[in-house]
Design an enzyme around this catalytic site. Structure first.
Site, PDB file in Angstrom:
ATOM      1  CD  GLU A  62      23.057  73.270 -51.337  1.00 25.40           C
ATOM      2  OE1 GLU A  62      23.657  74.066 -52.107  1.00 25.40           O
ATOM      3  OE2 GLU A  62      22.268  72.408 -51.739  1.00 25.40           O
ATOM      4  CD  GLU A  95      14.562  65.996 -45.144  1.00 30.44           C
ATOM      5  OE1 GLU A  95      15.498  66.814 -45.305  1.00 30.44           O
ATOM      6  OE2 GLU A  95      14.138  65.262 -46.056  1.00 30.44           O
TER       7      GLU A  95
HETATM    8  N1  THU Z   1      18.119  67.836 -49.447  1.00 29.21           N
HETATM    9  C1  THU Z   1      17.366  68.050 -48.331  1.00 29.21           C
HETATM   10  O1  THU Z   1      17.530  69.062 -47.628  1.00 29.21           O
HETATM   11  N2  THU Z   1      16.425  67.122 -48.014  1.00 29.21           N
HETATM   12  C2  THU Z   1      16.105  66.055 -48.779  1.00 29.21           C
HETATM   13  O2  THU Z   1      15.203  65.300 -48.433  1.00 29.21           O
HETATM   14  C3  THU Z   1      16.835  65.802 -50.028  1.00 29.21           C
HETATM   15  C4  THU Z   1      18.028  66.653 -50.256  1.00 29.21           C
HETATM   16  C5  THU Z   1      19.086  68.884 -49.832  1.00 29.21           C
HETATM   17  C6  THU Z   1      20.531  68.608 -49.529  1.00 29.21           C
HETATM   18  C7  THU Z   1      21.213  69.522 -50.516  1.00 29.21           C
HETATM   19  O3  THU Z   1      21.326  70.826 -49.950  1.00 29.21           O
HETATM   20  C8  THU Z   1      20.265  69.598 -51.686  1.00 29.21           C
HETATM   21  O4  THU Z   1      19.016  69.115 -51.207  1.00 29.21           O
HETATM   22  C9  THU Z   1      20.697  68.767 -52.890  1.00 29.21           C
HETATM   23  O5  THU Z   1      21.011  67.478 -52.515  1.00 29.21           O
END
Ligand code: THU
Length: 130
Positions: free
Chosen positions: A41, A52
């Site tokens: 993030e 992913e």
């Molecule tokens: N997120 C992922 O990395 N992969 C997913 O399949 C769902 C969401 C992350 C994005 C963000 O950093 C956090 O989860 C909350 O949305």
């Protein structure tokens, strides 16, 4: 290590101070090599990337392009569904029959295919008349 263990291990490296939602992904290619990714993030929220996407970037950086299997894990109560953007990113490198296992740290698993996750996908065939 299993796909689950590899995804779970890389999840620990997630940088998720804003959502506190750590995600790990493991992508196995046709060669059998596994690439890992975690969500990263950013204080400028839209600049964050999903687990992913990180695993796909590692795969491409290593010169590989053919996804054979995907495993995604998070600390959610139910198996975490990839976001729409990640479904499209996975479909770029995976056939519709490739299995994506969605999992929780607690032990739940849900196996879906890429075709089930992204029905009616836009692909290069639609650009043939351009
Ligand atoms: N997120 C992922 O990395 N992969 C997913 O399949 C769902 C969401 C992350 C994005 C963000 O950093 C956090 O989860 C909350 O949305």
């Amino acid at each position: 290590m299993s796909m689950r263990d590899l995804a779970k291990a890389v999840r620990e490296n997630a940088h998720a101070p804003y959502s506190n939602f750590k995600v790990g992904a493991a992508i196995k290619t046709a060669s059998g090599t596994v690439y890992q990714g975690c969500n990263v993030e950013n204080v400028a929220y839209p600049e964050g990337i999903c687990a992913e996407a990180g695993a796909i970037a590692a795969m491409c950086a290593a010169g590989e392009r053919a996804i054979a299997e995907v495993y995604v894990i998070a600390g959610s109560d139910e198996p975490v569904p990839p976001c729409g953007g990640c479904r499209q990113k996975i479909a770029e490198f995976a056939g519709g029959d490739v299995v994506v296992t969605l999992a929780t740290v607690g032990g739940k698993e849900l196996a879906m295919t890429v075709g089930e996750l992204l029905p009616g996908a836009f692909d290069a065939s639609f650009m043939s008349g351009a």
